[in-house]
Design a protein around this motif. Sequence first.
Motif, mmCIF file in Angstrom:
data_model
loop_
_atom_site.group_PDB
_atom_site.id
_atom_site.type_symbol
_atom_site.label_atom_id
_atom_site.label_comp_id
_atom_site.label_asym_id
_atom_site.label_seq_id
_atom_site.Cartn_x
_atom_site.Cartn_y
_atom_site.Cartn_z
ATOM 1 N N ALA A 40 33.543 39.129 31.765
ATOM 2 C CA ALA A 40 33.041 40.412 31.253
ATOM 3 C C ALA A 40 33.970 41.077 30.251
ATOM 4 C CB ALA A 40 32.798 41.365 32.419
ATOM 5 N N THR A 41 35.152 40.528 30.035
ATOM 6 C CA THR A 41 36.134 41.196 29.182
ATOM 7 C C THR A 41 36.588 40.299 28.038
ATOM 8 O OG1 THR A 41 37.914 40.482 30.679
ATOM 9 C CG2 THR A 41 36.989 42.676 31.030
ATOM 10 N N ALA A 42 37.004 40.935 26.951
ATOM 11 C CA ALA A 42 37.510 40.212 25.787
ATOM 12 C C ALA A 42 39.040 40.225 25.802
ATOM 13 C CB ALA A 42 36.988 40.856 24.503
ATOM 14 N N GLU A 43 39.625 39.240 25.157
ATOM 15 C CA GLU A 43 41.083 39.160 25.125
ATOM 16 C C GLU A 43 41.691 40.305 24.314
ATOM 17 O OE1 GLU A 43 43.228 35.498 24.564
ATOM 18 O OE2 GLU A 43 41.415 34.328 24.958
ATOM 19 N N GLY A 44 42.783 40.848 24.833
ATOM 20 C CA GLY A 44 43.545 41.837 24.092
ATOM 21 C C GLY A 44 42.964 43.235 24.063
ATOM 22 N N CYS A 54 35.990 35.061 47.689
ATOM 23 C CA CYS A 54 35.726 36.373 47.117
ATOM 24 C C CYS A 54 36.644 36.635 45.929
ATOM 25 C CB CYS A 54 35.898 37.449 48.181
ATOM 26 S SG CYS A 54 35.718 39.137 47.582
ATOM 27 N N ALA A 55 37.938 36.340 46.084
ATOM 28 C CA ALA A 55 38.896 36.563 45.012
ATOM 29 C C ALA A 55 38.579 35.711 43.790
ATOM 30 C CB ALA A 55 40.315 36.275 45.509
ATOM 31 N N PHE A 56 38.229 34.440 44.001
ATOM 32 C CA PHE A 56 37.851 33.567 42.884
ATOM 33 C C PHE A 56 36.623 34.110 42.158
ATOM 34 C CE2 PHE A 56 40.373 29.970 44.716
ATOM 35 C CZ PHE A 56 41.033 29.620 43.549
ATOM 36 N N TYR A 57 35.633 34.561 42.933
ATOM 37 C CA TYR A 57 34.396 35.080 42.345
ATOM 38 C C TYR A 57 34.660 36.330 41.506
ATOM 39 C CZ TYR A 57 29.867 37.456 42.172
ATOM 40 O OH TYR A 57 28.744 38.125 41.760
ATOM 41 N N LEU A 58 35.416 37.273 42.040
ATOM 42 C CA LEU A 58 35.684 38.514 41.336
ATOM 43 C C LEU A 58 36.547 38.270 40.096
ATOM 44 C CD1 LEU A 58 36.296 40.974 44.303
ATOM 45 C CD2 LEU A 58 34.162 40.357 43.159
ATOM 46 N N ALA A 59 37.490 37.332 40.193
ATOM 47 C CA ALA A 59 38.310 36.991 39.031
ATOM 48 C C ALA A 59 37.451 36.386 37.925
ATOM 49 C CB ALA A 59 39.410 36.014 39.439
ATOM 50 N N GLU A 60 36.476 35.562 38.310
ATOM 51 C CA GLU A 60 35.589 34.975 37.304
ATOM 52 C C GLU A 60 34.728 36.043 36.639
ATOM 53 O OE1 GLU A 60 32.012 31.676 36.744
ATOM 54 O OE2 GLU A 60 33.018 31.848 38.688
ATOM 55 N N LEU A 61 34.220 36.991 37.425
ATOM 56 C CA LEU A 61 33.443 38.089 36.846
ATOM 57 C C LEU A 61 34.277 38.864 35.834
ATOM 58 C CD1 LEU A 61 31.492 39.673 39.858
ATOM 59 C CD2 LEU A 61 30.654 38.048 38.154
ATOM 60 N N LEU A 62 35.496 39.175 36.211
ATOM 61 C CA LEU A 62 36.380 39.953 35.346
ATOM 62 C C LEU A 62 36.699 39.189 34.068
ATOM 63 C CD1 LEU A 62 37.831 42.655 35.309
ATOM 64 C CD2 LEU A 62 39.754 41.579 36.476
ATOM 65 N N GLU A 63 36.962 37.907 34.203
ATOM 66 C CA GLU A 63 37.263 37.091 33.018
ATOM 67 C C GLU A 63 36.053 37.008 32.093
ATOM 68 O OE1 GLU A 63 38.907 32.645 31.784
ATOM 69 O OE2 GLU A 63 38.360 33.069 33.848
ATOM 70 N N LEU A 67 22.406 43.023 42.837
ATOM 71 C CA LEU A 67 23.617 43.109 42.028
ATOM 72 C C LEU A 67 23.938 41.810 41.311
ATOM 73 C CD1 LEU A 67 25.777 45.326 44.381
ATOM 74 C CD2 LEU A 67 25.062 45.905 42.057
ATOM 75 N N GLN A 68 23.716 40.676 41.967
ATOM 76 C CA GLN A 68 24.026 39.421 41.297
ATOM 77 C C GLN A 68 23.051 39.141 40.161
ATOM 78 O OE1 GLN A 68 24.501 36.353 44.294
ATOM 79 N NE2 GLN A 68 26.481 37.170 44.930
ATOM 80 N N LYS A 69 21.797 39.512 40.313
ATOM 81 C CA LYS A 69 20.845 39.343 39.209
ATOM 82 C C LYS A 69 21.145 40.331 38.087
ATOM 83 C CE LYS A 69 17.028 37.132 41.632
ATOM 84 N NZ LYS A 69 15.583 37.154 41.979
ATOM 85 N N PHE A 70 21.556 41.534 38.452
ATOM 86 C CA PHE A 70 21.916 42.537 37.451
ATOM 87 C C PHE A 70 23.143 42.078 36.672
ATOM 88 C CE2 PHE A 70 22.889 46.988 36.134
ATOM 89 C CZ PHE A 70 21.624 47.352 35.720
ATOM 90 N N MET A 71 24.128 41.538 37.390
ATOM 91 C CA MET A 71 25.343 41.045 36.757
ATOM 92 C C MET A 71 25.044 39.858 35.842
ATOM 93 S SD MET A 71 28.641 41.733 36.753
ATOM 94 C CE MET A 71 28.900 42.583 38.306
ATOM 95 N N ALA A 72 24.246 38.916 36.319
ATOM 96 C CA ALA A 72 23.907 37.732 35.518
ATOM 97 C C ALA A 72 23.143 38.120 34.256
ATOM 98 C CB ALA A 72 23.092 36.747 36.353
ATOM 99 N N HIS A 73 22.297 39.160 34.353
ATOM 100 C CA HIS A 73 21.535 39.631 33.193
ATOM 101 C C HIS A 73 22.477 40.128 32.102
ATOM 102 C CE1 HIS A 73 18.377 41.670 30.888
ATOM 103 N NE2 HIS A 73 19.147 42.758 30.901
#
Length: 248
Positions: free
Chosen positions: A102-106, A91-100, A224-230
């Motif tokens: 979905a966001t830009a550096e800085g 779960c932690a690996f998955y959520l960390a990947e989503l966060l990485e 949610l996973q299809k919405f996120m992937a979209h």
Amino acid sequence: MRFYKLQAVVLKAVNMREASQLLTLFSLEKGKVRAVAYGAAKPASRKRGAVQPFTCSLFLLRRGSDLDSVAQCEVLEAFPEVRESLERLACAFYLAELLESATAEGEPAAPLYWLFLETLRALREVDAQVLCRAFEAKMLALLGWQPCLEKCASCGGSVDGRRVSFHVPSGGILCPSCAGRLEGALTCHRGTVEWLKTLLRWETARLGQLKVGRPAREELKELLQKFMAHHLERSARSLAFLEAAEHV
């Protein structure tokens, strides 16, 4: 200034030569930051504990011409419970990947930082699958992609009935008329939509009170996973690890 401080959670640590590690940090002050921790993988390194994935630490970073580097670091919260369960770790690996992804550096994103930290804390007691769904829903909302759940996402009309159509490209539920003319809509129970509203509304720490049945879990996961992937334009690579861990 040559040095600056960050309070950050380690999303990823990749080994480099000479026992160094390339860190992906998600910080309170600057959002996503990449930095090198020289010698951090050595057994005797003082940095070793503070640069482990899913550890919240205080970092003193030194500016560099290419990548900044970790001068000092101190553990604030370690979350050992995450590593005591394969499902929690996945779960932690998955959520960390989503966060990485979905966001830009800085780019500062304090609400996302606190959401991730609160989710790691909640893994001690809350069901990992429910936390994944709540994090997905809340992250979508914070990024401006919250699904439309009160009316038809296409025409704005009312949506009634025990079964509901959810159309990812339109951004939410559909009335029967729009569902009939738009391809690719997913069908789910009305109760699943109500569960999704609850996940968006409730604070993360309260989610342990929820008892979500298997049918609703499966429908929430698909939606949610299809919405996120979209919106991210790809599926998370760690999904396979997460799904395998759920069945161990």
